[in-house]
Enzyme design. Structure first.
Site, PDB file in Angstrom:
ATOM      1  N   ARG A  57      34.064  17.329  55.933  1.00 16.90           N
ATOM      2  CA  ARG A  57      33.263  18.099  54.976  1.00 16.90           C
ATOM      3  C   ARG A  57      33.542  17.678  53.540  1.00 16.90           C
ATOM      4  NH1 ARG A  57      35.040  23.602  55.574  1.00 16.90           N
ATOM      5  NH2 ARG A  57      36.237  23.248  53.680  1.00 16.90           N
ATOM      6  N   TYR A 110      10.712  23.180  38.354  1.00 17.35           N
ATOM      7  CA  TYR A 110      10.400  23.150  39.800  1.00 17.35           C
ATOM      8  C   TYR A 110      10.419  24.583  40.340  1.00 17.35           C
ATOM      9  CZ  TYR A 110      11.211  21.705  44.703  1.00 17.35           C
ATOM     10  OH  TYR A 110      11.140  21.526  46.062  1.00 17.35           O
ATOM     11  N   ASP A 182      17.230  18.404  35.340  1.00 16.97           N
ATOM     12  CA  ASP A 182      16.693  17.878  36.599  1.00 16.97           C
ATOM     13  C   ASP A 182      16.019  16.551  36.239  1.00 16.97           C
ATOM     14  OD1 ASP A 182      15.090  17.245  38.806  1.00 16.97           O
ATOM     15  OD2 ASP A 182      14.785  19.349  39.339  1.00 16.97           O
ATOM     16  N   LYS A 207      13.553  12.213  46.853  1.00 14.77           N
ATOM     17  CA  LYS A 207      12.354  11.591  46.295  1.00 14.77           C
ATOM     18  C   LYS A 207      12.545  10.074  46.215  1.00 14.77           C
ATOM     19  CE  LYS A 207      10.909  15.786  46.142  1.00 14.77           C
ATOM     20  NZ  LYS A 207      11.117  16.738  45.070  1.00 14.77           N
TER      21      LYS A 207
HETATM   22  C1  LIG Z   1      11.575  18.068  45.191  1.00 18.98           C
HETATM   23  C2  LIG Z   1      12.237  18.469  43.957  1.00 18.98           C
HETATM   24  C3  LIG Z   1      13.424  19.190  43.993  1.00 18.98           C
HETATM   25  C4  LIG Z   1      14.046  19.671  45.267  1.00 18.98           C
HETATM   26  O1  LIG Z   1      14.425  18.641  46.136  1.00 18.98           O
HETATM   27  P1  LIG Z   1      14.542  18.921  47.709  1.00 18.98           P
HETATM   28  O2  LIG Z   1      15.296  17.757  48.201  1.00 18.98           O
HETATM   29  O3  LIG Z   1      13.137  19.045  48.220  1.00 18.98           O
HETATM   30  O4  LIG Z   1      15.290  20.214  47.871  1.00 18.98           O
HETATM   31  C5  LIG Z   1      14.028  19.505  42.792  1.00 18.98           C
HETATM   32  N1  LIG Z   1      13.485  19.131  41.619  1.00 18.98           N
HETATM   33  C6  LIG Z   1      12.348  18.448  41.547  1.00 18.98           C
HETATM   34  C7  LIG Z   1      11.807  18.068  40.218  1.00 18.98           C
HETATM   35  C8  LIG Z   1      11.671  18.094  42.713  1.00 18.98           C
HETATM   36  O5  LIG Z   1      10.524  17.442  42.637  1.00 18.98           O
END
Ligand SMILES: *Cc1c(COP(=O)(O)O)cnc(C)c1O
Length: 391
Positions: A57, A110, A182, A207
């Site tokens: 972990r 988001y 972010d 992404k």
């Molecule tokens: C998709 C996304 C997230 C979250 O990511 P996940 O892996 O789907 O939890 C956070 N911030 C932004 C800007 C995103 O596009």
């Protein structure tokens, strides 16, 4: 991992970061380590707990390899991985906020980030204020005695407002608050968070870093000063991504430079073309000189990814349905950053609170994948013909 000096360009580091073939019998890629138990050779070793790996972990060589590569690419001190982008956001907020604190969050954030603030943080006694993403240094007027975190997302991943991160950072730091960003849209390649005053940078690695729509993963990268808080809470929460997912992200990283260059070029070409269409009222893409965020983007970013939006002129919901339902190359679905093109209608008016979403008509978010750009244009052109046929 590697002790070589880091003078090379990003494309070179993408290939070599987090990789040490000599440790793995010469195999080029860091292997997938599956495991919970890690054995200690002696009681003294167990009590000292001084080996590189002590429990599955808490990290494996596969996970550490990706963490080291991402820390280097973002220009931060260190990185921890989480099982999703959202869990990286949640762990960061839990690490930096306590009961009685106040957090400032961009209105363009988001949506699940907003949900966490409105539900869990509220229950834990943390107050959230949403602010206009274009606020710049006027953010100082919203900072209170108990403001400890300012949360940014630039550009907003639906509406693409570019935030003045250095100005917001300056105001936050003057008040003793920390700046979280972010950074998913730009990836570590096109925005260097720590050179612009960010304390904690978050990637939804799901992404572009994974890049193939086949794994979920998040990453938290910090300055040295913010690291103890993040590392402690990350360990407290027991967040550990699967080794296969870390491996897939490492594999994605190796081609991130060439993929992003293509996403960028095709995205800009299609954004320009869409801007010239009579059906489109506005294109929301910071790399276009007509975009209100263009000057800030050009100052702070070194590139654009393949995600942007358009606002259509007023048409019926059914007409948009006819356009989107018949597309053969663009898929409809959540997420983005994979090799394939996606399109989604969106309407933030129901959940914005600090700003009013003002749009001439319905809005569409597009992710431009790696397909031939002419084929993508033809798919959209046929879509516009179906839209027009609806009257
Ligand atoms: C998709 C996304 C997230 C979250 O990511 P996940 O892996 O789907 O939890 C956070 N911030 C932004 C800007 C995103 O596009």
């Amino acid at each position: 991992m590697s002790k070589r000096p880091r003078k090379e360009k990003a494309d070179t580091r993408l290939v070599h970061a987090g990789r040490e073939p000599a440790l793995y019998h010469g195999f080029v890629n860091t292997p997938i380590y599956r495991g919970s138990t890690v054995l200690f050779p002696t009681v003294a070793g167990l009590e000292a707990n001084d080996q590189a790996y002590t429990y599955g972990r808490l990290g494996t060589p596969t996970v550490r390899a990706l963490e080291e590569a991402l820390a280097e690419l973002e220009g931060g001190y260190a990185t921890r991985l989480t099982p999703s982008g959202l869990s990286a956001i949640v762990a960061t907020l839990l690490a930096l906020l306590s009961a009685g604190d106040h957090v400032l969050v961009s209105d363009s954030v988001y949506r699940p980030t907003r949900r966490f603030c409105d539900h869990a943080l509220k229950r834990l006694g943390v107050e959230t204020t949403y602010y206009d993403p274009l606020i710049g240094d006027r953010i100082k007027d919203l900072i209170k005695e108990n403001t400890t975190v300012v949360f940014t997302e630039s550009p907003g991943s639906q509406s693409f407002e570019v935030q003045d991160i250095p100005a917001i950072s300056k105001a936050a730091h003057a008040a003793g608050a920390r700046l979280v960003m972010d950074n998913t849209w730009a990836t570590p390649l096109y925005f260097k968070p720590f050179a612009h005053g960010v304390d904690v940078s978050i990637q939804a690695a799901t992404k572009y870093i994974v890049g193939h729509a086949d794994a979920m993963l998040g990453a938290i990268t910090t300055t040295e000063a913010a690291w103890p808080d993040i590392a402690r809470t990350h360990e407290d929460l027991g967040l550990c991504p699967g080794p296969e997912d870390a491996y897939l992200a490492l594999r994605g990283l190796r081609t991130l430079g060439v993929r992003l260059a293509r996403h960028q070029a095709s995205g800009i070409e299609l954004a320009r073309w869409l801007g010239s269409r009579s059906e489109v009222a506005r294109v929301l893409h910071p790399a276009l000189p007509s975009d209100p965020g263009h000057a800030l983007w050009a100052r702070d970013f070194t590139g654009a990814s393949g995600l942007f939006a358009v606002v259509l002129k007023p048409v019926t919901k059914e007409a948009v349905g006819a356009m989107l339902d018949g597309l053969t190359l663009f898929g409809m679905g959540y997420s983005w950053g994979g090799f394939e093109s996606l399109i989604l209608p969106f309407d933030p008016s129901a959940y914005r609170t600090a700003t009013k979403w003002q749009a001439e008509g319905r809005a569409l978010r597009l992710h431009i994948g790696l397909e031939d750009v002419g084929d993508l244009k033809a798919d959209l052109e046929a879509g516009f013909a179906r839209l027009a046929a609806f009257g």
